[in-house]
Enzyme design. Structure first.
Site, PDB file in Angstrom:
ATOM      1  N   ASP A   1       0.968  -1.192  -0.051  1.00 38.09           N
ATOM      2  CA  ASP A   1      -0.115  -0.048   0.064  1.00 38.09           C
ATOM      3  C   ASP A   1       0.862   1.229   0.035  1.00 38.09           C
ATOM      4  O   ASP A   1       1.977   1.298   0.703  1.00 38.09           O
ATOM      5  CB  ASP A   1      -0.917   0.144   1.284  1.00 38.09           C
ATOM      6  CG  ASP A   1      -1.934  -1.007   1.044  1.00 38.09           C
ATOM      7  OD1 ASP A   1      -2.441  -1.533   0.024  1.00 38.09           O
ATOM      8  OD2 ASP A   1      -2.412  -1.556   2.159  1.00 38.09           O
TER       9      ASP A   1
ATOM     10  N   ASP B   1      -7.002  -1.235  -4.783  1.00 32.04           N
ATOM     11  CA  ASP B   1      -8.002  -0.644  -3.656  1.00 32.04           C
ATOM     12  C   ASP B   1      -8.896   0.220  -4.597  1.00 32.04           C
ATOM     13  O   ASP B   1      -9.976   0.317  -4.151  1.00 32.04           O
ATOM     14  CB  ASP B   1      -7.468  -0.154  -2.445  1.00 32.04           C
ATOM     15  CG  ASP B   1      -6.790  -1.236  -1.712  1.00 32.04           C
ATOM     16  OD1 ASP B   1      -6.877  -2.211  -1.845  1.00 32.04           O
ATOM     17  OD2 ASP B   1      -5.578  -0.749  -1.071  1.00 32.04           O
TER      18      ASP B   1
END
Length: 165
Positions: free
Chosen positions: A123, A142
């Site tokens: 991330d 995401d």
């Protein structure tokens, strides 16, 4: 066998989603120091390099390995398979819904691939508009899943409105 325009559209959307996600993660892993923070747009949009061993916001990172395997690898693959089957079978889906589902599937595939290949998901983006208006650290997969979900909500409202008219 000739592929329909619909199949090509879905396949290309999934492929582009996975490629954008994987290329961005490769770049982050290579060029961004782990746990560092760099401003992209002031402190509103920042760049990080965090390995998430869980799911959304790290949930499930403390699970035992068997539960992690089931909940973070096997179950998502099964769900993605059902969604993919639904998208190809339901011929009544409009182009926006097809794009939304393909974005969700592509994002899901990209994150499942990371969990399988690396044992975690990289991330790297964080939005902070001040106070409680901020996100967790996320990635392009995401973003694709979230965008797809938002488009599906609007498409369903549009369909409902059309039915009522």
């Amino acid at each position: 066998m000739k592929l329909s325009r619909r199949t090509i559209f879905i396949s290309i959307t999934i492929l582009i989603t996975v490629l954008l996600d994987q290329v961005s993660k490769i770049m982050v892993r290579k060029y961004v120091d782990p746990k560092s923070v760099s401003d992209i747009i002031g402190s509103i949009l920042t760049l990080h390099n965090v390995e998430n061993t869980g799911a959304f916001l790290g949930m499930g990172s403390d699970l035992n390995p068997t539960l992690k395997l089931i909940l973070l690898l096997i179950l998502p693959v099964v769900v993605l398979g059902f969604v993919l089957r639904y998208v190809f079978k339901d011929k009544s889906l409009d182009n926006w819904s097809l794009f939304a589902f393909a974005s969700i599937i592509g994002g899901g595939i990209a994150n499942v691939y990371d969990r399988f290949a690396y044992g975690s998901v990289t991330d790297f983006l964080h939005l902070d508009f001040g106070g409680s208006l901020r996100t967790g650290i996320f990635n392009m997969a995401d973003l694709s899943v979230t965008t797809g979900m938002i488009i599906l909500v609007f498409a369903s409202f549009k369909k409902k409105k059309e039915k009522e008219a």
